[in-house]
Design a protein around this motif. Structure first.
Motif, PDB file in Angstrom:
ATOM      1  N   VAL A 670     -22.055  63.865 -54.061  1.00  0.00           N
ATOM      2  CA  VAL A 670     -23.088  62.844 -53.986  1.00  0.00           C
ATOM      3  C   VAL A 670     -22.448  61.499 -53.689  1.00  0.00           C
ATOM      4  O   VAL A 670     -21.286  61.261 -54.025  1.00  0.00           O
ATOM      5  CB  VAL A 670     -23.898  62.791 -55.306  1.00  0.00           C
ATOM      6  CG1 VAL A 670     -23.032  62.306 -56.453  1.00  0.00           C
ATOM      7  CG2 VAL A 670     -25.133  61.909 -55.157  1.00  0.00           C
ATOM      8  N   GLN A 671     -23.200  60.636 -53.035  1.00  0.00           N
ATOM      9  CA  GLN A 671     -22.795  59.264 -52.789  1.00  0.00           C
ATOM     10  C   GLN A 671     -23.807  58.336 -53.443  1.00  0.00           C
ATOM     11  O   GLN A 671     -24.995  58.662 -53.534  1.00  0.00           O
ATOM     12  CB  GLN A 671     -22.712  58.981 -51.286  1.00  0.00           C
ATOM     13  CG  GLN A 671     -21.701  59.873 -50.571  1.00  0.00           C
ATOM     14  CD  GLN A 671     -21.540  59.486 -49.122  1.00  0.00           C
ATOM     15  OE1 GLN A 671     -20.978  58.444 -48.808  1.00  0.00           O
ATOM     16  NE2 GLN A 671     -22.030  60.327 -48.246  1.00  0.00           N
ATOM     17  N   VAL A 672     -23.341  57.172 -53.890  1.00  0.00           N
ATOM     18  CA  VAL A 672     -24.171  56.223 -54.616  1.00  0.00           C
ATOM     19  C   VAL A 672     -24.238  54.929 -53.818  1.00  0.00           C
ATOM     20  O   VAL A 672     -23.227  54.472 -53.269  1.00  0.00           O
ATOM     21  CB  VAL A 672     -23.611  55.961 -56.034  1.00  0.00           C
ATOM     22  CG1 VAL A 672     -24.538  55.036 -56.812  1.00  0.00           C
ATOM     23  CG2 VAL A 672     -23.413  57.275 -56.778  1.00  0.00           C
ATOM     24  N   ALA A 673     -25.445  54.365 -53.759  1.00  0.00           N
ATOM     25  CA  ALA A 673     -25.641  53.094 -53.065  1.00  0.00           C
ATOM     26  C   ALA A 673     -26.540  52.213 -53.917  1.00  0.00           C
ATOM     27  O   ALA A 673     -27.441  52.700 -54.605  1.00  0.00           O
ATOM     28  CB  ALA A 673     -26.257  53.304 -51.687  1.00  0.00           C
ATOM     29  N   LEU A 674     -26.281  50.908 -53.872  1.00  0.00           N
ATOM     30  CA  LEU A 674     -27.093  49.918 -54.566  1.00  0.00           C
ATOM     31  C   LEU A 674     -27.955  49.198 -53.531  1.00  0.00           C
ATOM     32  O   LEU A 674     -27.442  48.680 -52.538  1.00  0.00           O
ATOM     33  CB  LEU A 674     -26.216  48.912 -55.312  1.00  0.00           C
ATOM     34  CG  LEU A 674     -25.211  49.490 -56.314  1.00  0.00           C
ATOM     35  CD1 LEU A 674     -24.457  48.370 -57.011  1.00  0.00           C
ATOM     36  CD2 LEU A 674     -25.905  50.391 -57.323  1.00  0.00           C
ATOM     37  N   HIS A 675     -29.262  49.203 -53.768  1.00  0.00           N
ATOM     38  CA  HIS A 675     -30.205  48.556 -52.850  1.00  0.00           C
ATOM     39  C   HIS A 675     -30.681  47.263 -53.514  1.00  0.00           C
ATOM     40  O   HIS A 675     -31.448  47.289 -54.471  1.00  0.00           O
ATOM     41  CB  HIS A 675     -31.395  49.479 -52.569  1.00  0.00           C
ATOM     42  CG  HIS A 675     -32.285  48.995 -51.478  1.00  0.00           C
ATOM     43  ND1 HIS A 675     -32.829  49.823 -50.525  1.00  0.00           N
ATOM     44  CD2 HIS A 675     -32.741  47.750 -51.170  1.00  0.00           C
ATOM     45  CE1 HIS A 675     -33.578  49.125 -49.711  1.00  0.00           C
ATOM     46  NE2 HIS A 675     -33.545  47.863 -50.085  1.00  0.00           N
ATOM     47  N   PHE A 676     -30.219  46.120 -52.998  1.00  0.00           N
ATOM     48  CA  PHE A 676     -30.619  44.825 -53.521  1.00  0.00           C
ATOM     49  C   PHE A 676     -31.940  44.431 -52.857  1.00  0.00           C
ATOM     50  O   PHE A 676     -31.996  44.224 -51.636  1.00  0.00           O
ATOM     51  CB  PHE A 676     -29.540  43.776 -53.256  1.00  0.00           C
ATOM     52  CG  PHE A 676     -28.283  44.002 -54.051  1.00  0.00           C
ATOM     53  CD1 PHE A 676     -28.128  43.420 -55.308  1.00  0.00           C
ATOM     54  CD2 PHE A 676     -27.266  44.826 -53.567  1.00  0.00           C
ATOM     55  CE1 PHE A 676     -26.973  43.637 -56.056  1.00  0.00           C
ATOM     56  CE2 PHE A 676     -26.118  45.047 -54.303  1.00  0.00           C
ATOM     57  CZ  PHE A 676     -25.968  44.464 -55.556  1.00  0.00           C
ATOM     58  N   THR A 677     -33.001  44.360 -53.664  1.00  0.00           N
ATOM     59  CA  THR A 677     -34.349  44.191 -53.108  1.00  0.00           C
ATOM     60  C   THR A 677     -34.610  42.786 -52.591  1.00  0.00           C
ATOM     61  O   THR A 677     -35.346  42.620 -51.613  1.00  0.00           O
ATOM     62  CB  THR A 677     -35.388  44.530 -54.183  1.00  0.00           C
ATOM     63  OG1 THR A 677     -35.211  43.649 -55.308  1.00  0.00           O
ATOM     64  CG2 THR A 677     -35.233  45.963 -54.649  1.00  0.00           C
TER      65      THR A 677
END
Length: 701
Positions: A670-677
């Motif tokens: 799995v890969q993790v990403a942070l989505h800054f809204t």
């Protein structure tokens, strides 16, 4: 003599001009719109189709339309009505007949002497009844309406039989698969009963356990005959519709079942308004046509009470010998008119007119009843459609919740560790659930019963009070559940972590958070609103309603007042969420299988469980290990920062990313990403892994 006859004729003509007095025909009872109609939105008029195999259904329908005896009778009645209509129309035209005669007679002459006389003749006669009162025309109209009604009846019968056949076929397939599942369940339950009996015999079970297992077997056994009988009756009904002899149910039970088709969504298109729907239904149109036929027959009964006028013309030749026929001297021709009126019939014709008018009233009532029945069918179907859509949505939510629960179980346990909790769990879940290990080919072996821990030693423990001279040891911490938030606090501020998680001391902000101001909403509140809306939203049109519901769920009147009064503040939050769901990243997140707010429990160490929830988890394409098609965990961040600051802020969450990657990695890479809204930036961040990982992956206990 001529004047009374002409006067009588004139009076009858004047009296008949009015025609029969009939009430208005069927009224249009259609409302302006359907009360149960779906909302006018792109996805509102949808339903779940029961079958995707249209060829199979078409074959059933073709057999019914070709062989059903009721349809054959309806077709014969249509041909009969069409022939009667042609006959009634022909009666309005003159009739022409030809004839020839020959005779020989013996009769006395003027002197009393008997002589033999011969006579030969050829003639042509034309007769025509003048349609003074429209009786013949009305009779032809009634027969024509009968033919139209018969055609509409045949069309309605075709639609009804086709729908019934499709419904029976759906029931038959469903009953067949239910019967198969019941038999399989009965087999499994008998095996479980054997296991329970073995446990009872070994002293590991009770009589209550055995009684429950036996009751379950008996209950399932009783359902099998009922399902078999229901399938048999359904098959017999379907055979009757297809015009086939009844099938042998025992033999048919052994036939292979058709595969259960996958449901698919089909659009109903633009629903017609009630008036248009009634105009398209053949049964409603047939009832209206019958009312018109009844009105025409009432006119026929009325016209029968008045005089009839017939015209007759004849031309021919008559001679004493065949040789003189067709000579000018033997030509005979005539033209006559006859007026006939049944003046005294003791009310018979009047009663016939009354009966015909009553038949018209009955037909009008039947036509209006057909409209009401059709409207009831439509309203009921739309109500069923609406409730089915709600049920489908509820079932989808239940399926998603079930999937979350299943995935939560799958995401338990360390990777590649023998005799771990995940292996024990997989051994007890059966063949339908798989825990991924490395390498993937490695199979999880069931744990033998002999390896389970024995707990008899607990009964032999005796607790004695310690000696007073012995200093008691510190009580060990019993808590073994850790969240990513605790790990990050332990890394950033150990003293704050000590106060919060060891001594249980909360900061003043936990008791009295900052009050909202007219110009600024607390970051935690804004983050809560954004996260909850993104968790629930499915379509952009739902944004305002879900945001309103989420604000009400805060249970804070001051916040509700602030967000209601400050329109700009509310619009800013709404636009922030809208920018997320309109982004190409969001379209990729929710394409295909995905889970929002997926909770997980991850056994990281001997005494440490990691807990948390993925904002959005996307399993990815099976077999894909990296890239856009692989598994992803997306975490939404609501920081009020610029786009250039996002990569730096993302590094502060390396521990959370590591926890998420380790928990989700049990199932697949799995890969993790942070989505800054707020800036709309997505940052992929690699979490620490391996035995030399920093504190984010070290056990606290």
């Amino acid at each position: 003599m001529q004047r009374p006859a002409l006067t009588l004729l004139a009076l009858s003509i004047l009296a008949g001009c009015a025609g029969p007095t009939l009430s208005p025909g069927p009224q249009n009872l259609a409302p302006e719109s359907f009360a149960q109609a779906p909302a006018a939105s792109p996805g509102a008029a949808q339903m779940t189709a029961a079958f995707a195999d249209s060829a199979q259904l078409q074959r059933i329908v073709d057999e019914v339309l070709a062989n059903n005896r009721d349809l054959r009778a309806a077709a014969a009645r249509l041909r009969q009505a069409q022939a009667l209509a042609e006959s009634a129309g022909a009666q309005r035209l003159p009739t022409v007949g030809v004839g020839a005669n020959a005779s020989r007679q013996r009769a006395p002459n003027d002197l009393g002497q008997f002589n033999n006389f011969s006579s030969y003749g050829v003639n042509a006669t034309a007769r025509w009844e003048v349609d003074l009162w429209g009786r013949a025309s009305a009779n032809a109209q009634a027969a024509g309406y009968d033919a139209q009604g018969a055609a509409l009846d045949r069309e309605a019968a075709q639609l009804s039989l086709a729908g019934t056949a499709l419904n029976l076929q759906a029931q038959l397939i469903g009953l067949g698969h239910r019967l198969r599942l019941a038999k399989e369940a009965l087999l499994v339950q008998n095996q479980l009963l054997d296991l329970v009996k073995a446990r009872v015999g070994a002293g590991r079970g009770t009589a209550v356990d055995q009684a429950r297992a036996e009751a379950l077997v008996a209950q399932t056994s009783a359902s099998v005959p009922a399902l078999r009988n229901a399938a048999c009756l359904t098959r017999l009904q379907l055979d009757l519709l297809r015009g086939q002899p009844p099938a042998d149910c025992d033999k048919a039970d052994s036939d292979p079942l058709p595969a259960l088709p996958q449901p698919r969504l089909v659009s109903l298109g633009t629903l017609p308004n009630p008036a248009a729907l009634l105009a398209a239904r053949p049964d409603v149109k047939a009832a209206a046509v019958r009312a018109q036929a009844a009105a025409a027959r009432a006119h026929v009964a009325w016209a029968a009470r008045w005089p009839t006028l017939g015209l007759t013309g004849q031309i021919g030749w008559s001679a004493a010998s065949t040789g003189n026929l067709f000579k000018g001297a033997t030509e005979v021709h005539s033209l006559a008119g006859a007026l006939s009126w049944n003046v005294l019939d003791f009310g018979a014709r009047k009663a016939e007119q009354t009966a015909a008018e009553a038949g018209f009233e009955s037909a009008v009532a039947a036509a209006e009843q057909a409209q009401l029945t059709a409207l009831q069918d439509a309203q009921g179907s739309l109500s069923t459609l609406r409730e089915t859509e709600l049920q489908a949505a509820a079932q989808a939510s239940a399926a998603e919740a079930t999937t979350r629960a299943r995935d939560r179980l799958i995401l338990v346990g360390p990777q590649d560790v023998s005799e771990s909790y995940s292996q024990w769990l997989a051994a007890g879940l059966g063949p339908g659930v798989i825990v991924r290990h490395t390498p993937p080919e490695q199979q999880v072996a069931p744990v033998p019963v002999s390896t389970l821990p024995k707990l008899e030693w607990l009964e032999r423990i005796e607790i004695e009070p310690p000696d007073e001279s012995v200093e008691p040891l510190p009580v060990p911490r019993m808590r073994c559940v850790v969240s990513a938030t605790e790990l990050m606090m332990h890394d950033r501020d150990p003293e704050a972590w000590q106060r919060r998680f060891v001594h249980g001391v909360l900061s003043p902000r936990e008791f009295a958070p900052d009050a909202p101001s007219r110009s600024r909403l607390p970051a935690t509140v804004r983050g809560t609103l954004v996260h909850r809306v993104l968790e629930e939203i499915r379509q952009e049109a739902e944004l305002s309603a879900i945001l309103e519901e989420t604000i009400g769920g805060l249970d804070d009147p001051e916040l509700e007042r602030l967000l209601s009064d400050d329109v700009c503040l509310r619009q800013a939050i709404e636009e922030e969420i809208r920018s997320v769901i309109q982004s190409p990243e969001w379209a990729w997140y929710v394409a295909g299988e995905h889970h929002r707010e997926l909770s997980f429990v991850h056994l990281f160490g001997a005494r440490e469980w990691r807990i948390g929830a993925f904002d959005l988890y996307r399993p990815g394409v099976p077999g894909a290990d990296a890239g856009r098609d692989g598994a992803w965990v997306i975490d939404f961040k609501t920081h009020d920062i610029g786009a250039d600051e996002a990569p730096k802020v993302a590094q502060d969450y390396r521990i959370q990313v590591a926890v998420y990657a380790a928990a989700a990695g049990i199932r697949s890479p799995v890969q993790v990403a942070l989505h800054f809204t707020r800036p709309g930036v997505v940052v992929k961040i690699a979490g620490p892994s391996g035995p030399d990982s920093p504190s984010g992956q070290q056990s606290l206990f």
